[in-house]
Design an enzyme around this catalytic site. Structure first.
Site, mmCIF file in Angstrom:
data_model
loop_
_atom_site.group_PDB
_atom_site.id
_atom_site.type_symbol
_atom_site.label_atom_id
_atom_site.label_comp_id
_atom_site.label_asym_id
_atom_site.label_seq_id
_atom_site.Cartn_x
_atom_site.Cartn_y
_atom_site.Cartn_z
ATOM 1 N N ASN A 22 0.861 -1.177 0.000
ATOM 2 C CA ASN A 22 0.000 0.000 0.000
ATOM 3 C C ASN A 22 0.902 1.234 0.000
ATOM 4 O OD1 ASN A 22 -1.780 2.062 0.565
ATOM 5 N ND2 ASN A 22 -2.330 1.321 2.612
ATOM 6 N N LYS A 28 0.171 4.272 -0.247
ATOM 7 C CA LYS A 28 -0.441 5.476 0.357
ATOM 8 C C LYS A 28 -0.167 6.694 -0.544
ATOM 9 C CE LYS A 28 -0.174 3.232 4.779
ATOM 10 N NZ LYS A 28 -0.048 3.323 6.233
ATOM 11 N N HIS A 59 -9.476 1.040 4.824
ATOM 12 C CA HIS A 59 -8.201 1.211 5.532
ATOM 13 C C HIS A 59 -8.416 2.129 6.734
ATOM 14 C CE1 HIS A 59 -4.119 2.484 6.439
ATOM 15 N NE2 HIS A 59 -3.734 1.374 5.852
ATOM 16 N N GLU A 94 -6.825 4.536 7.830
ATOM 17 C CA GLU A 94 -6.662 5.980 7.551
ATOM 18 C C GLU A 94 -7.911 6.542 6.901
ATOM 19 O OE1 GLU A 94 -2.898 5.529 5.552
ATOM 20 O OE2 GLU A 94 -2.040 4.941 7.480
ATOM 21 N N GLU A 117 -5.466 -5.257 10.472
ATOM 22 C CA GLU A 117 -4.424 -4.272 10.751
ATOM 23 C C GLU A 117 -4.739 -3.551 12.052
ATOM 24 O OE1 GLU A 117 -2.390 -2.886 6.890
ATOM 25 O OE2 GLU A 117 -4.273 -1.803 6.984
ATOM 26 N N GLY A 135 2.269 2.071 10.836
ATOM 27 C CA GLY A 135 3.199 3.189 10.701
ATOM 28 C C GLY A 135 3.875 3.594 12.002
ATOM 29 N N SER A 169 3.318 -2.309 10.346
ATOM 30 C CA SER A 169 4.776 -2.342 10.531
ATOM 31 C C SER A 169 5.423 -3.679 10.158
ATOM 32 C CB SER A 169 5.139 -1.945 11.964
ATOM 33 O OG SER A 169 4.663 -0.643 12.247
HETATM 34 P P1 PGA Z 1 2.748 0.133 7.757
HETATM 35 O O1 PGA Z 1 1.305 0.357 7.059
HETATM 36 O O2 PGA Z 1 3.326 -1.124 7.161
HETATM 37 O O3 PGA Z 1 3.546 1.361 7.379
HETATM 38 O O4 PGA Z 1 2.506 0.028 9.207
HETATM 39 C C1 PGA Z 1 0.451 -0.712 6.828
HETATM 40 C C2 PGA Z 1 -0.837 -0.222 6.240
HETATM 41 O O5 PGA Z 1 -1.254 0.893 6.573
HETATM 42 O O6 PGA Z 1 -1.490 -0.915 5.438
#
Ligand code: PGA
Length: 251
Positions: free
Chosen positions: A9, A11, A96, A98, A168, A174, A214
């Site tokens: 992803n 982003k 997601h 976010e 997740e 993140g 992460s």
């Molecule tokens: P990350 O993000 O690997 O940077 O934690 C995962 C995601 O948001 O799908």
């Protein structure tokens, strides 16, 4: 045996030129290797058409990061499922965290998006997961249950064949904090049991449930070796071809 699926992803990262560089580097790393998983990249909308051309002939598949739940209309700034299809997209990330937190999407909106994606032949990656506060209050399973039940409301067993769920935990996205393999496995197993109750054992056994939060080459192996973890949805570590490939290799 479920085949693992590793999705990146991106982003809001990478303009057209940077997208080209990243995909070409990944293609080079994957060339002539025997890879045991499916690989998906989810660049921003503006790079999808170019990405689709670049991945042609490789094992890499294409996904988008979001879409609107209506066919078309006066929705300034939005992207429809048919627009995504026309770029060559096969997958779309929906729900997601976010999108849920920053853009206030709720389970009902996400369900409408899932239905629209399926109607247009796109395969949704439905993201679910609890916040830190919810985990501390010990309501993780209640939250995940609600997200699965409302998110998949009206979806048939047949349609489930084209859906991936990504667990997740919001507190792990993140942040550099990863759920321990045991913590992740416990929730993955719970999700699979929810699907078994809602559909059947065979639907639950064939469902791909990715872990996200992460994931990096250093922790991929222990996460991916858990019984109910069928892949990863990767954010930060997919922006570098070597580290994304490092995760793919562990599958
Ligand atoms: P990350 O993000 O690997 O940077 O934690 C995962 C995601 O948001 O799908």
């Amino acid at each position: 045996m479920r085949r693992k699926v590793i999705a990146g992803n991106w982003k809001m990262h990478n303009d057209l030129k940077q997208s080209e560089v990243l995909i070409n580097s990944l293609k080079n790393l994957l060339k002539d290797k025997s890879i045991n998983c499916d690989v998906i990249v989810c660049p921003p909308f503006t790079s999808l058409t170019e990405a689709s051309k670049l991945i042609s002939g490789s094992i890499i598949k294409l996904g988008a990061q979001n879409m609107h739940f209506e066919d078309k209309g006066a929705f300034t700034g939005e992207i429809s499922s048919s627009m995504l299809k026309s770029t060559g997209c096969e997958f779309v990330i929906l729900g997601h965290s976010e999108r849920r937190t920053i853009f206030k999407e709720n389970d009902i909106i996400i369900n409408a998006k899932i239905k629209k994606a399926i109607e247009y032949g796109l395969k949704p990656i439905l993201c679910i997961g609890e916040t830190l506060e919810q985990r501390e209050k010990e309501v993780t399973k209640d939250i995940v249950k609600q997200q699965v039940e409302i998110g998949l409301e009206g979806i048939s067993a047949e349609q489930m064949k084209n859906i991936i769920i990504a667990y997740e935990p919001v507190w792990a996205i993140g942040t550099g904090k990863t759920a321990t393999p045991e913590q992740a496995q416990e929730v993955h197993q719970f999700i699979r049991s929810l699907i078994e109750t809602k559909y059947s054992k065979s639907v639950s056994e064939s469902l791909v449930i990715q872990y996200g939060g992460s994931v990096k080459p250093e922790n991929a192996n222990e996460l991916l070796s858990q019984k109910d973890i069928d892949g990863a949805l990767v954010g930060g570590a997919c922006l570098n071809a070597d580290s994304f490939y490092g995760i793919i290799k562990e599958s």
